[in-house]
Design a protein around this motif. Structure first.
Motif, short mmCIF file in Angstrom:
data_model
loop_
_atom_site.label_atom_id
_atom_site.label_comp_id
_atom_site.label_asym_id
_atom_site.label_seq_id
_atom_site.Cartn_x
_atom_site.Cartn_y
_atom_site.Cartn_z
N ASP A 11 30.11 -17.39 -3.14
CA ASP A 11 30.38 -17.27 -1.37
C ASP A 11 29.23 -17.62 -0.56
N ALA A 12 28.48 -17.35 -1.01
CA ALA A 12 27.04 -17.25 -0.04
C ALA A 12 27.63 -18.68 0.58
N VAL A 13 27.50 -20.02 -0.29
CA VAL A 13 27.04 -20.98 -0.36
C VAL A 13 28.48 -21.24 1.67
N VAL A 14 29.51 -20.69 0.49
CA VAL A 14 30.21 -20.85 1.48
C VAL A 14 30.24 -20.57 3.25
N LYS A 15 29.20 -19.75 3.08
CA LYS A 15 29.21 -19.24 4.34
C LYS A 15 28.63 -19.54 4.80
N SER A 16 26.86 -20.29 3.94
CA SER A 16 26.19 -21.43 4.39
C SER A 16 26.37 -22.27 4.92
N TYR A 71 35.35 -29.91 7.46
CA TYR A 71 34.71 -29.93 6.17
C TYR A 71 36.32 -29.27 5.83
N GLU A 72 37.09 -30.83 4.87
CA GLU A 72 38.01 -30.53 4.61
C GLU A 72 37.67 -29.85 2.75
N ASP A 73 38.29 -29.61 2.71
CA ASP A 73 38.94 -29.44 1.18
C ASP A 73 37.50 -29.47 -0.25
N PRO A 74 36.77 -28.32 0.18
CA PRO A 74 35.75 -28.27 -0.07
C PRO A 74 35.85 -28.01 -1.61
N LYS A 75 34.95 -28.29 -2.26
CA LYS A 75 34.63 -28.14 -3.32
C LYS A 75 33.01 -27.36 -3.83
N ILE A 76 32.65 -26.71 -4.63
CA ILE A 76 31.42 -25.57 -4.90
C ILE A 76 31.48 -25.64 -5.90
N MET A 110 26.95 -32.78 -0.93
CA MET A 110 25.69 -31.93 -0.38
C MET A 110 25.01 -31.02 -1.57
N ASN A 111 23.65 -30.93 -2.05
CA ASN A 111 23.07 -30.43 -2.47
C ASN A 111 22.54 -29.41 -1.82
N TRP A 112 22.30 -28.07 -2.54
CA TRP A 112 21.93 -26.82 -1.98
C TRP A 112 20.91 -26.76 -2.67
N GLN A 113 19.86 -25.52 -2.41
CA GLN A 113 19.23 -24.57 -3.27
C GLN A 113 18.43 -23.47 -3.23
N LYS A 114 18.91 -23.20 -3.49
CA LYS A 114 17.96 -21.53 -3.14
C LYS A 114 16.95 -20.55 -3.47
N GLN A 115 16.14 -20.26 -2.45
CA GLN A 115 15.37 -20.51 -1.80
C GLN A 115 14.93 -18.94 -1.79
N GLY A 116 13.96 -18.24 -2.66
CA GLY A 116 14.77 -16.65 -2.15
C GLY A 116 15.51 -16.23 -2.20
N ALA A 117 16.52 -15.64 -1.10
CA ALA A 117 17.38 -15.10 -1.16
C ALA A 117 18.68 -15.90 -0.66
N ASP A 118 18.19 -17.33 0.40
CA ASP A 118 19.15 -17.49 1.49
C ASP A 118 19.46 -19.18 0.63
N TRP A 119 20.63 -19.63 0.60
CA TRP A 119 20.45 -21.28 0.19
C TRP A 119 20.44 -22.27 1.47
N LYS A 120 19.23 -23.53 0.84
CA LYS A 120 19.20 -24.43 1.69
C LYS A 120 19.62 -25.33 1.66
#
Length: 129
Positions: A11-16, A71-76, A110-120
């Motif tokens: 959910d947090a990645v979706v928001k980011s 950004y259509e049809d995201p897969k996370i 895209m590759n996101w990384q959790k850094q602390g409490a945030d996704w970057k």
């Protein structure tokens, strides 16, 4: 069964991801900077690769403006402190200098990384469709 923390991270990645799309559309350098890792590697469909500084400068230089960006049809998929994100990019922009419009139809990874409490955003690659 998916652990509760994995669903919360997804959910947090979706928001980011949506915050990133909105910041790209608005050319908002401050929000883009807050969503990108210092180590960002941002690859364009023409094979240009930019670091965080170059990406933000070029995305917000005012030479063009977005008319639409989806950004259509995201897969996370969250894997530990990493998230693999794929989607279909559909966009139309307009050059400020001459009003010339151009459309983009891409597949994005895209590759996101959790850094602390945030996704970057750590890396991004695209392929023309």
């Amino acid at each position: 069964m998916v652990p509760a923390f994995a669903a919360a991270d997804e959910d947090a990645v979706v928001k980011s991801l949506e915050a990133f799309r909105a910041a790209q559309f608005a050319a908002n350098a401050e929000i883009l900077a807050s969503l990108c890792a210092a180590e960002l590697s941002y690859s364009h469909s023409d094979a240009r690769v930019e670091d965080k500084t170059a990406f933000i400068a070029n995305a917000t230089n005012g030479k063009s403006k977005w008319l639409s960006l989806k950004y259509e049809d995201p897969k996370i998929r969250v894997v530990g402190d990493a998230a693999i994100v794929r989607f279909h990019w559909m966009g139309e922009s307009e050059a400020v200098a001459d009003g010339k419009k151009s459309a983009t139809n891409l597949h994005i990874l895209m590759n996101w990384q959790k850094q602390g409490a945030d996704w970057k955003l750590l890396s991004r690659a695209s392929t023309k469709l």
